[in-house]
Structure formats: structure tokens, C-alpha cells
Design a protein around this motif. Structure first.
Motif, PDB file in Angstrom:
ATOM      1  N   VAL A 175       0.499  -1.065   0.030  1.00 29.15           N
ATOM      2  CA  VAL A 175       0.223  -0.404   0.069  1.00 29.15           C
ATOM      3  C   VAL A 175       1.054   1.002   0.450  1.00 29.15           C
ATOM      4  O   VAL A 175       0.590   2.321  -0.797  1.00 29.15           O
ATOM      5  N   VAL A 176       1.546   1.530   0.830  1.00 28.89           N
ATOM      6  CA  VAL A 176       2.375   2.286   1.083  1.00 28.89           C
ATOM      7  C   VAL A 176       3.321   2.767   0.548  1.00 28.89           C
ATOM      8  O   VAL A 176       3.715   3.720  -0.351  1.00 28.89           O
ATOM      9  N   HIS A 177       4.633   1.992   0.272  1.00 26.60           N
ATOM     10  CA  HIS A 177       5.718   1.508  -0.770  1.00 26.60           C
ATOM     11  C   HIS A 177       5.591   2.004  -1.874  1.00 26.60           C
ATOM     12  O   HIS A 177       5.886   2.958  -2.433  1.00 26.60           O
ATOM     13  N   HIS A 178       4.864   1.382  -2.524  1.00 29.12           N
ATOM     14  CA  HIS A 178       4.282   1.073  -3.704  1.00 29.12           C
ATOM     15  C   HIS A 178       3.280   2.253  -4.147  1.00 29.12           C
ATOM     16  O   HIS A 178       3.320   3.090  -5.522  1.00 29.12           O
ATOM     17  N   THR A 181       6.209   6.312  -3.271  1.00 29.19           N
ATOM     18  CA  THR A 181       7.713   5.139  -3.658  1.00 29.19           C
ATOM     19  C   THR A 181       8.614   7.083  -3.432  1.00 29.19           C
ATOM     20  O   THR A 181       8.129   7.700  -4.527  1.00 29.19           O
ATOM     21  N   ASN A 182       9.640   7.056  -2.342  1.00 31.53           N
ATOM     22  CA  ASN A 182      10.485   7.931  -2.273  1.00 31.53           C
ATOM     23  C   ASN A 182       9.773   8.968  -1.585  1.00 31.53           C
ATOM     24  O   ASN A 182      10.382  10.106  -2.066  1.00 31.53           O
ATOM     25  N   VAL A 183       8.630   9.088  -1.266  1.00 36.94           N
ATOM     26  CA  VAL A 183       7.871  10.789  -1.017  1.00 36.94           C
ATOM     27  C   VAL A 183       8.461  10.544   0.703  1.00 36.94           C
ATOM     28  O   VAL A 183       7.947   9.836   1.793  1.00 36.94           O
ATOM     29  N   GLU A 184       9.371  11.176   1.095  1.00 39.97           N
ATOM     30  CA  GLU A 184       9.508  11.735   2.518  1.00 39.97           C
ATOM     31  C   GLU A 184       8.330  12.105   3.610  1.00 39.97           C
ATOM     32  O   GLU A 184       6.996  13.344   3.141  1.00 39.97           O
ATOM     33  N   GLY A 185       8.121  11.129   4.570  1.00 38.11           N
ATOM     34  CA  GLY A 185       7.694  11.640   5.121  1.00 38.11           C
ATOM     35  C   GLY A 185       6.357  10.549   4.729  1.00 38.11           C
ATOM     36  O   GLY A 185       5.489  10.665   6.226  1.00 38.11           O
ATOM     37  N   VAL A 186       6.193   9.856   4.160  1.00 36.40           N
ATOM     38  CA  VAL A 186       5.227   8.676   3.819  1.00 36.40           C
ATOM     39  C   VAL A 186       6.095   7.157   3.534  1.00 36.40           C
ATOM     40  O   VAL A 186       4.861   6.047   3.893  1.00 36.40           O
ATOM     41  N   ILE A 236      19.913  -4.520   1.452  1.00 36.52           N
ATOM     42  CA  ILE A 236      20.549  -3.844   0.384  1.00 36.52           C
ATOM     43  C   ILE A 236      20.107  -3.940  -1.349  1.00 36.52           C
ATOM     44  O   ILE A 236      19.838  -2.393  -2.224  1.00 36.52           O
ATOM     45  N   VAL A 237      18.580  -5.095  -1.263  1.00 38.93           N
ATOM     46  CA  VAL A 237      18.748  -4.962  -2.623  1.00 38.93           C
ATOM     47  C   VAL A 237      17.568  -4.209  -3.168  1.00 38.93           C
ATOM     48  O   VAL A 237      17.249  -2.958  -4.158  1.00 38.93           O
ATOM     49  N   PHE A 238      16.536  -3.674  -1.978  1.00 36.38           N
ATOM     50  CA  PHE A 238      15.879  -3.038  -1.767  1.00 36.38           C
ATOM     51  C   PHE A 238      16.067  -1.008  -1.888  1.00 36.38           C
ATOM     52  O   PHE A 238      16.092  -0.441  -2.985  1.00 36.38           O
ATOM     53  N   GLN A 239      17.345  -0.822  -1.157  1.00 35.63           N
ATOM     54  CA  GLN A 239      18.001   0.398  -1.554  1.00 35.63           C
ATOM     55  C   GLN A 239      18.474   0.507  -2.996  1.00 35.63           C
ATOM     56  O   GLN A 239      19.168   1.916  -3.021  1.00 35.63           O
ATOM     57  N   LEU A 240      19.231  -0.540  -3.295  1.00 32.89           N
ATOM     58  CA  LEU A 240      19.777  -0.495  -4.865  1.00 32.89           C
ATOM     59  C   LEU A 240      18.594   0.108  -5.980  1.00 32.89           C
ATOM     60  O   LEU A 240      18.995   0.220  -6.922  1.00 32.89           O
ATOM     61  N   ALA A 241      17.974   0.172  -5.806  1.00 33.11           N
ATOM     62  CA  ALA A 241      16.324   0.405  -6.885  1.00 33.11           C
ATOM     63  C   ALA A 241      15.800   1.299  -6.146  1.00 33.11           C
ATOM     64  O   ALA A 241      15.576   1.917  -7.324  1.00 33.11           O
ATOM     65  N   HIS A 242      15.965   2.482  -5.011  1.00 28.70           N
ATOM     66  CA  HIS A 242      15.597   3.345  -5.342  1.00 28.70           C
ATOM     67  C   HIS A 242      16.915   4.429  -4.671  1.00 28.70           C
ATOM     68  O   HIS A 242      15.747   5.849  -4.955  1.00 28.70           O
ATOM     69  N   SER A 243      17.329   4.093  -3.944  1.00 27.50           N
ATOM     70  CA  SER A 243      18.059   4.715  -3.144  1.00 27.50           C
ATOM     71  C   SER A 243      20.106   5.804  -3.944  1.00 27.50           C
ATOM     72  O   SER A 243      20.279   4.845  -4.017  1.00 27.50           O
ATOM     73  N   LEU A 244      19.729   6.023  -5.070  1.00 31.20           N
ATOM     74  CA  LEU A 244      20.898   6.355  -5.619  1.00 31.20           C
ATOM     75  C   LEU A 244      21.177   7.691  -6.605  1.00 31.20           C
ATOM     76  O   LEU A 244      20.043   8.263  -6.185  1.00 31.20           O
ATOM     77  N   HIS A 288       8.757  -4.287 -11.669  1.00 32.44           N
ATOM     78  CA  HIS A 288       8.097  -4.564 -10.563  1.00 32.44           C
ATOM     79  C   HIS A 288       6.628  -3.496  -9.871  1.00 32.44           C
ATOM     80  O   HIS A 288       5.615  -3.803  -9.570  1.00 32.44           O
ATOM     81  N   HIS A 289       8.061  -2.837  -9.917  1.00 34.70           N
ATOM     82  CA  HIS A 289       6.874  -1.265  -9.304  1.00 34.70           C
ATOM     83  C   HIS A 289       5.884  -1.271 -10.597  1.00 34.70           C
ATOM     84  O   HIS A 289       4.785  -0.461  -9.718  1.00 34.70           O
ATOM     85  N   LEU A 290       5.535  -1.093 -11.707  1.00 38.10           N
ATOM     86  CA  LEU A 290       4.661  -0.891 -12.686  1.00 38.10           C
ATOM     87  C   LEU A 290       4.124  -1.510 -12.618  1.00 38.10           C
ATOM     88  O   LEU A 290       2.415  -1.064 -12.551  1.00 38.10           O
ATOM     89  N   PHE A 291       4.282  -3.043 -12.355  1.00 36.68           N
ATOM     90  CA  PHE A 291       2.873  -4.090 -12.586  1.00 36.68           C
ATOM     91  C   PHE A 291       3.086  -5.185 -11.488  1.00 36.68           C
ATOM     92  O   PHE A 291       3.977  -6.112 -11.193  1.00 36.68           O
TER      93      PHE A 291
END
Length: 355
Positions: free
Chosen positions: A123-126, A129-134, A245-253, A303-306
Motif C-alpha cells: 500500500v504505502v511503498h508502492h 515511492t521515495n516520498v519523504e514522510g510517507v 541492500i536489494v531494496f536500497q539499490l532500487a531506490h536510493s541512488l 515490479h513497481h509498474l506491474f
């Protein structure tokens, strides 16, 4: 805090993507959920986990080999999470809902709780995504500053040196603290979780007890507190490191964006699909070993799109998505090697730590 809204353009890129992906599955004539290869892989991972657990507990080898097996058990925990639980929780593991529920429940045996996970992740992350505070995945405060909108502390100047230690604590922190925090507050960050039914409460506490018996009480009884503490620490720290590591390499770059909603309208600039493309990146998609172990989560864009499409189809649909992004001049972020994504993540932490 009210969750932000996404823009609604007259011509939706998301609708265009959905049409193209739907046409693909119609042409090839296969289900969007998992197939026999996924079921075989899931069986291999689960059986390997059980056999390794039994060997450690009842046929405990020399301490040097035992620590190696604890590390391997941590790797299997992460891989079951990536391949079995993750697809199951998204409803993409199988066309049968009962099998999806069974796959998703694997996280309960590993110490976490699928009810809490679905709110936090699905619900939240998908959605944000990357919205600070949410997006709760961006919250590693006060130890790490993961996006520009977060407050900087002096310790963050060194975060690109010590982040590995922080990441390794994730699994233990998740299992023994954050699940209970969500249970008590009934929130994931600012977002309220769905009202829990009686069976949800029973399941939460029953599986926490089962996990405590299997991974705390039984090992302590078999070979003492000190040996258990060392082995469990090695197991938990490695699982946490692999998962994070897996999740950070997908979003925190360096390349990913961290959009904030307009202060007046509480609306994000882009429509949802474009927001996902700007905040998400792939890595090492040509590496079959990494793709197998990570359950396709190196195809994080797809994955995030579908999210309701099983990861076994990501290599095929990635070509369709990449072509559409090229035609519409929309960024498609990816690193050809995992080490390049890792370097980008370290650079991102270093920049955020210094200013």
C-alpha cells in the motif's frame, strides 16, 4: 499527515503501458502469475531452508561450519522473502488465491508478519515511492539520511562508511520491534493500517510464538544461550543485510528522484507510473544468477509498474516498457552491473551526508 495525490494527465502513460503489456500476454497466451519454474524454485528454497535448519539444530557441526550454515540460512531467508513471500503477498505467485496466501504466509514463519508487510510495502511503498514522510522504506532515522528532505545530523557525514552495519540490523529490528510498533499504533508511518480482524490478531501472536520457539527456545535448549546468540546474530545480520541492500539499490541512488508534493495542493507533479519510473532503478538484469536469487527484484522498474505480474515475466515485459519509455521520452533507470548500483548508492549516501 494526509497522503499526497498524483496528477491525472489527459493522456495517461500508465494506460498506454497497461495496454501494451495486456497485448503481450494475450499474444503469448500465458498467465501473468507464476509458472512451474517458480514453483520448483520455491520448493528448492523452502526444502533447503528446512534441511539446513534441521542440520544446525539436531546435527550441529563444528562451530566454524555452523557459522557458515547460519550465514547460508540468512541468505535462504532473504531469498524465500524475495521469491516466495513477495510474489505471494502481491497475489502474483499463483492464479490460485489460497496458494498466494500460503506463499505470503512464509514471512510469518520467518518472524515477521504478512498483515503488517502488506500495508507497509504493497500500500504505502508502492503508492508513494521515495516520498519523504510517507514511504516508510525511506525512514532509517536518526542513523541514516536517505533522501534530501530529511534532516541532516553530524553523524551522517560518515554514513557511507557505516551504512552496512545499519542495514544488517534491519531483520532483527523488523522482527523484534517494528512489527510490534505497527501493531500497537495501528499505523505505518502516517498511514493507518486496515482494521485487524480477530483472526489477524490471533495469527500475529501465534506466529510470533512459533518463531520464538523455533529460532530462540529450541536452539537455546539444544546448545546453550551463548552459542545460540552468536549463531542467531550471524543469521539475522546477514538476512538483514541481503534484504536491505536489494531494496536500497532500487531506490536510493544518485539517479533516482525524491519528489515532494506541492505545499498548497498536496499533489505530486507526475502521474503514478511516471513517478515510479523516476524513483526506481534496475540493476544486473542480464545476470541470471542474481535474478534467480533475488526473485526478479533487480527488475524493480517492472515490479513497481506491474506488481501483480509475477517476476518470472519481468525479462520479457522489460523490453516493452523500455521501448515505451524511449518513445515517450521518459527515463528508464538501470545499472548493467550490481556493483555499479552499489557504487551509486554509496555516492548518494556520501552526498547526503555532507550537505
Amino acid at each position: 499527515m494526509a497522503t499526497p495525490k498524483f496528477s491525472r494527465p489527459e493522456i495517461s502513460f500508465h494506460l498506454e503501458l497497461k495496454k501494451r503489456i495486456s497485448n503481450y500476454f494475450h499474444e503469448v497466451g500465458c498467465s501473468q502469475t507464476g509458472n512451474s519454474l517458480l514453483f520448483i524454485k520455491a520448493s528448492i528454497l523452502v526444502v533447503a531452508f528446512i534441511l539446513l535448519y534441521v542440520h544446525l539444530i539436531f546435527f550441529t557441526p563444528h562451530w566454524s561450519l555452523a557459522l557458515i550454515e547460519c550465514t547460508a540460512l540468512g541468505a535462504l531467508t532473504a531469498s524465500i522473502g524475495f521469491n516466495v513471500m513477495h510474489d505471494g503477498a502481491h497475489g502474483s505467485f499463483s492464479r490460485y488465491s489460497w496458494l498466494n496466501k500460503a506463499a505470503a504466509m512464509s514471512i510469518n514463519f520467518l518472524g515477521a508478519n504478512v498483515f503488517m508487510w502488506k500495508t507497509k510495502h504493497n500500500v504505502v511503498h508502492h503508492s508513494y515511492t521515495n516520498v519523504e514522510g510517507v514511504d516508510d522504506d525511506m525512514n532509517a532515522r536518526p542513523f541514516l539520511r536517505l533522501c534530501p528532505a530529511q534532516k541532516r545530523y553530524k553523524i551522517h557525514r560518515y554514513q557511507h562508511y557505516y551504512f552496512i552495519l545499519t542495514y544488517s540490523l534491519l531483520y532483527l529490528y523488523w522482527v523484534f520491534f517494528t512489527d510490534y510498533k505497527k501493531y500497537v499504533t495501528q499505523k505505518v508511518g502516517p498511514v493507518r493500517i486496515q482494521k485487524m480482524k480477530i483472526m489477524d490478531h490471533i495469527s500475529f501472536w501465534a506466529f510470533k510464538l512459533v518463531h520464538a520457539l523455533l529460532f530462540i527456545a529450541m536452539p537455546i535448549y539444544m546448545f546453550g544461550f551463548g552459542n545460540w546468540l552468536l549463531g542467531f546474530a550471524v543469521y539475522g545480520l546477514f538476512a538483514g543485510l541481503a534484504l536491505t541492500i536489494v531494496f536500497q539499490l532500487a531506490h536510493s541512488l544518485e539517479e533516482t528522484e525524491f519528489p515532494l508534493p506541492d505545499a498548497q495542493t498536496n499533489k505530486l507533479e507526475d502521474e503514478w507510473a511516471i513517478h515510479q519510473l523516476k524513483t526506481t532503478a534496475n540493476f544486473a538484469t542480464d545476470n541470471k544468477v542474481i535474478s534467480w536469487f533475488l526473485g526478479g527484484l533487480n527488475f524493480q522498474v517492472e515490479h513497481h509498474l506491474f506488481p501483480k505480474i509475477s517476476h518470472v515475466h519481468y525479462p520479457a515485459i522489460s523490453r516493452i516498457i523500455k521501448q515505451a519509455c524511449f518513445e515517450y521520452n521518459i527515463p528508464y533507470l538501470e545499472h548493467p552491473k550490481m556493483r555499479l548500483a552499489f557504487i551509486s548508492h554509496v555516492k548518494h549516501l556520501r552526498v547526503l551526508g555532507r550537505g
